[in-house]
Design a protein around this motif. Structure first.
Motif, PDB file in Angstrom:
ATOM      1  N   ASP A  83      29.539 -26.372 -10.924  1.00 31.34           N
ATOM      2  CA  ASP A  83      28.359 -25.985  -9.911  1.00 31.34           C
ATOM      3  C   ASP A  83      27.157 -26.377  -9.917  1.00 31.34           C
ATOM      4  N   PRO A  84      26.436 -27.571  -9.372  1.00 36.70           N
ATOM      5  CA  PRO A  84      25.170 -28.179 -10.322  1.00 36.70           C
ATOM      6  C   PRO A  84      24.048 -26.756  -9.980  1.00 36.70           C
ATOM      7  N   LEU A  85      23.985 -25.728  -9.047  1.00 35.66           N
ATOM      8  CA  LEU A  85      23.249 -24.443  -8.929  1.00 35.66           C
ATOM      9  C   LEU A  85      23.379 -23.519  -9.896  1.00 35.66           C
ATOM     10  N   LEU A  86      24.785 -24.088 -11.064  1.00 35.93           N
ATOM     11  CA  LEU A  86      24.529 -22.593 -11.992  1.00 35.93           C
ATOM     12  C   LEU A  86      23.123 -22.481 -12.722  1.00 35.93           C
ATOM     13  N   PRO A  87      22.558 -21.494 -13.326  1.00 33.02           N
ATOM     14  CA  PRO A  87      21.852 -21.501 -14.177  1.00 33.02           C
ATOM     15  C   PRO A  87      21.974 -22.875 -15.377  1.00 33.02           C
ATOM     16  N   ASP A  90      24.691 -21.305 -17.869  1.00 30.50           N
ATOM     17  CA  ASP A  90      26.176 -21.261 -17.424  1.00 30.50           C
ATOM     18  C   ASP A  90      27.137 -22.869 -16.933  1.00 30.50           C
ATOM     19  N   ARG A  91      25.685 -24.151 -16.708  1.00 32.57           N
ATOM     20  CA  ARG A  91      26.940 -24.817 -16.823  1.00 32.57           C
ATOM     21  C   ARG A  91      27.195 -25.691 -17.979  1.00 32.57           C
ATOM     22  N   ILE A  92      26.568 -25.443 -18.671  1.00 32.25           N
ATOM     23  CA  ILE A  92      26.643 -26.350 -20.414  1.00 32.25           C
ATOM     24  C   ILE A  92      27.861 -25.777 -20.839  1.00 32.25           C
ATOM     25  N   ARG A  93      28.141 -24.256 -20.712  1.00 35.40           N
ATOM     26  CA  ARG A  93      29.178 -23.223 -21.597  1.00 35.40           C
ATOM     27  C   ARG A  93      30.629 -23.661 -20.306  1.00 35.40           C
ATOM     28  N   ALA A  94      29.943 -24.011 -18.948  1.00 35.79           N
ATOM     29  CA  ALA A  94      31.424 -24.474 -18.142  1.00 35.79           C
ATOM     30  C   ALA A  94      31.961 -25.788 -18.865  1.00 35.79           C
ATOM     31  N   ILE A  95      30.849 -26.982 -19.208  1.00 36.64           N
ATOM     32  CA  ILE A  95      31.479 -28.170 -19.419  1.00 36.64           C
ATOM     33  C   ILE A  95      31.666 -27.992 -21.219  1.00 36.64           C
ATOM     34  N   VAL A  96      31.565 -26.909 -21.897  1.00 38.53           N
ATOM     35  CA  VAL A  96      32.518 -26.697 -23.091  1.00 38.53           C
ATOM     36  C   VAL A  96      33.463 -26.376 -22.813  1.00 38.53           C
ATOM     37  N   ALA A  97      33.593 -25.455 -22.237  1.00 36.98           N
ATOM     38  CA  ALA A  97      34.884 -24.778 -21.744  1.00 36.98           C
ATOM     39  C   ALA A  97      36.133 -26.157 -21.695  1.00 36.98           C
ATOM     40  N   VAL A  98      35.537 -26.507 -20.732  1.00 38.00           N
ATOM     41  CA  VAL A  98      36.449 -27.678 -20.300  1.00 38.00           C
ATOM     42  C   VAL A  98      37.059 -28.400 -20.786  1.00 38.00           C
ATOM     43  N   MET A  99      35.617 -29.261 -22.121  1.00 42.43           N
ATOM     44  CA  MET A  99      36.097 -29.783 -22.857  1.00 42.43           C
ATOM     45  C   MET A  99      37.354 -29.380 -24.218  1.00 42.43           C
ATOM     46  N   ARG A 100      36.275 -28.250 -24.446  1.00 40.49           N
ATOM     47  CA  ARG A 100      37.290 -27.291 -25.679  1.00 40.49           C
ATOM     48  C   ARG A 100      38.880 -27.781 -25.175  1.00 40.49           C
ATOM     49  N   ALA A 101      39.510 -26.739 -23.610  1.00 35.68           N
ATOM     50  CA  ALA A 101      41.007 -26.934 -23.413  1.00 35.68           C
ATOM     51  C   ALA A 101      40.906 -27.846 -24.039  1.00 35.68           C
ATOM     52  N   ARG A 102      40.350 -29.431 -23.396  1.00 35.27           N
ATOM     53  CA  ARG A 102      41.247 -30.573 -23.150  1.00 35.27           C
ATOM     54  C   ARG A 102      41.338 -31.019 -24.825  1.00 35.27           C
TER      55      ARG A 102
END
Length: 206
Positions: A83-87, A90-102
């Protein structure tokens, strides 16, 4: 007279292959190339012969599992769904979570299979980095002016830091969680820069 339950619909070849890839992936992470077709069949709840009807051999099944995890499109879809409307944090953390899992899954899988160097079929090149930077630029569009580096550099930094923190051979120490990686990307090791304001010295008449 009892009515016989309806017979379950047979899976298509594609569905059966997908089911077997789901079953073999955790076994590969645990056993590597030494996983047996009996273990795979037991995990999937099928007869061992079903594996050979869906794939010609165990090696073909393993290659299909590797190919699925190398496919970048599901990873890109996950990023685009943030969601681009997240703080911002939170957006950076979401990006990190997806990348770290991969990264974690890919490198654990390759290590378990005894493969070294870039995985076969692994994407590389400027166009790949550019596409990743473009996706991140879309997610972070409202905050790009706050960064001291252009979007391409932001993408490189996020990818580099997350990769280094995700791979044990590079990290060489305790795990990092998503919040720690996010803080490192946003603030480095000194935190947000402190703004120093000069205080005017009172002027005394001679």
């Amino acid at each position: 007279m009892a009515v016989k339950p309806a017979r379950a619909k047979a899976l298509s070849v594609e569905d059966r292959q997908a089911m077997l890839i789901d079953a073999v992936t955790p076994l590969l992470l645990e056993h590597g190339q030494a996983v047996t077709t009996r273990q795979i069949a037991d995990c999937a709840g099928i007869a061992e012969g079903t594996i050979f009807r869906a794939f010609g051999s165990k090696d073909e099944l393993i290659q299909a599992a590797v190919a699925r995890h190398l496919d970048p499109e599901p990873f890109r879809r996950q990023l685009r769904a943030i969601d681009p409307l997240l703080p911002l944090e939170d957006r950076i953390r979401a990006i990190v979570a997806v990348m770290r899992a991969r990264f974690t899954t890919l490198f654990t899988l390759m290590s378990a299979l005894g493969r070294h160097g870039p995985p076969p079929g692994h994407e590389k090149g400027h166009h790949v980095a550019g596409e990743f930077a473009g996706i991140l630029a879309g997610i972070l569009a409202d905050d790009l002016e706050r960064f001291r580096v252009p979007a391409e550099r932001v993408g490189q930094i996020v990818r580099m830091v997350t990769l280094a923190a995700s791979v044990p051979q590079i990290r060489d120490g305790p795990d990092f969680d998503d919040a720690e990686i996010t803080a490192l990307i946003l603030h480095g090791i000194m935190g947000a820069p402190v703004q120093h304001h000069s205080i005017a010295t009172p002027h005394h008449a001679p």
